[in-house]
Enzyme design. Structure first.
Site, PDB file in Angstrom:
ATOM      1  NE  ARG A   1       0.765   1.386   4.376  1.00  0.00           N
ATOM      2  CZ  ARG A   1       1.987   1.874   4.429  1.00  0.00           C
ATOM      3  NH1 ARG A   1       2.552   2.345   3.336  1.00  0.00           N
ATOM      4  NH2 ARG A   1       2.681   1.873   5.558  1.00  0.00           N
TER       5      ARG A   1
ATOM      6  CD  GLU B   1       2.909   7.420   6.495  1.00  0.00           C
ATOM      7  OE1 GLU B   1       3.388   6.288   6.613  1.00  0.00           O
ATOM      8  OE2 GLU B   1       2.079   7.710   5.617  1.00  0.00           O
ATOM      9  CG  HIS B   2       4.210   7.536  11.385  1.00  0.00           C
ATOM     10  ND1 HIS B   2       4.618   6.215  11.391  1.00  0.00           N
ATOM     11  CD2 HIS B   2       5.040   8.179  10.510  1.00  0.00           C
ATOM     12  CE1 HIS B   2       5.659   6.072  10.571  1.00  0.00           C
ATOM     13  NE2 HIS B   2       5.921   7.242  10.031  1.00  0.00           N
TER      14      HIS B   2
ATOM     15  CG  ASP C   1      -1.812   3.266  11.775  1.00  0.00           C
ATOM     16  OD1 ASP C   1      -0.885   4.010  12.160  1.00  0.00           O
ATOM     17  OD2 ASP C   1      -1.621   2.141  11.282  1.00  0.00           O
TER      18      ASP C   1
ATOM     19  N   GLY D   1       8.763   1.090   2.585  1.00  0.00           N
ATOM     20  CA  GLY D   1       7.642   1.888   3.065  1.00  0.00           C
ATOM     21  C   GLY D   1       6.326   1.548   2.407  1.00  0.00           C
TER      22      GLY D   1
ATOM     23  CB  SER E   1       2.615  -2.212   3.963  1.00  0.00           C
ATOM     24  OG  SER E   1       2.073  -2.922   5.035  1.00  0.00           O
ATOM     25  CB  SER E   2       7.232  -5.811   2.008  1.00  0.00           C
ATOM     26  OG  SER E   2       8.161  -5.465   3.029  1.00  0.00           O
TER      27      SER E   2
ATOM     28  CG  ASP F   1       0.792  -0.996   7.180  1.00  0.00           C
ATOM     29  OD1 ASP F   1       0.411   0.092   6.715  1.00  0.00           O
ATOM     30  OD2 ASP F   1       1.878  -1.151   7.752  1.00  0.00           O
TER      31      ASP F   1
END
Length: 218
Positions: free
Chosen positions: A51, A57-58, A60, A153, A155-156, A200
């Site tokens: 995603r 950002e940061h 959630d 960055g 989300s692997s 994610d």
């Protein structure tokens, strides 16, 4: 396998048939690895996308909203069920060693950073629920192919956890709603030693083609 084609991958990867042809090669390569490593044929395929996040950002893990969207880079599993409680996985990418473990109440970690921990995280997080729904918890054999760049960055790690979870639920014939599963996996991924939020996992499970998704954690 006969149903795979560049055309019917469009709903996952977009309309670029040249790009889809590369994805088709990945599916076939994963299936070939599954057969060569484990003797498994006629695999089922599961995928979970990475995603990008557009807004928030940061936020959630503090309960505030985010607006991510899924991308056409993903983690792919070619998988067949086992009859026992063992999990065996191989990776199409060199440098990622084969991994195997038994599904039990206590599953020890691999060394920090090992890719197998993300598969274990999904199993550990879902095991209490699966055990309530079946008397015979089974594992699986899988060949894994990933196109989400590690440490990029995108989300692997969560894509690997989500794909592993979908496989584990499928082989045990357990169904959960996407929202319920996203919540479980947000907590389950902490098995690997990170304290993330739920963005994610939620977007990997609930992303829609050509859409961003606003997720409000309150």
């Amino acid at each position: 396998m006969k149903s795979l084609s560049t055309e019917n991958l469009q709903k996952y990867y977009g309309e670029d048939l040249d790009f889809n042809a590369l994805q088709l090669e990945r599916y076939l390569k994963a299936a070939a690895l599954l057969k060569s490593k484990f003797g498994s044929e006629k695999p089922s395929f599961f995928r979970a996308p990475g995603r990008v996040n557009l807004i928030g950002e940061h936020t959630d893990y503090n309960g505030y909203p985010v607006m991510p969207m899924a991308i056409n880079r993903d983690t792919l599993f070619a998988v067949t069920p086992r009859k026992d409680n063992q999990v065996k996985i191989a990776n199409t990418i060199s440098g990622f060693a084969d991994r195997d473990f038994f599904i039990q109440d206590t599953i020890e970690h691999y060394p920090t950073g090992d890719w197998g921990n993300y598969v274990k995280a999904a199993v550990v997080g879902l095991l209490p629920i699966v055990k309530k729904k079946t008397d015979n918890v089974v594992g699986f054999e899988a060949a894994v192919s990933g196109t989400v760049p590690p440490a990029g960055g995108l989300s692997s790690s969560s894509a690997l956890v989500v794909a592993s979870a979908l496989v584990f639920l499928w082989v045990n014939k357990v169904e959960l709603s996407k929202i319920e599963l996203a919540d479980i996996l947000a907590k389950a991924e902490r098995y690997v030693g990170t304290e993330g939020g739920g963005m994610d996992q939620a977007i990997s499970l609930m992303g829609e083609y050509r859409k961003a998704l606003k997720i409000n954690f309150f």
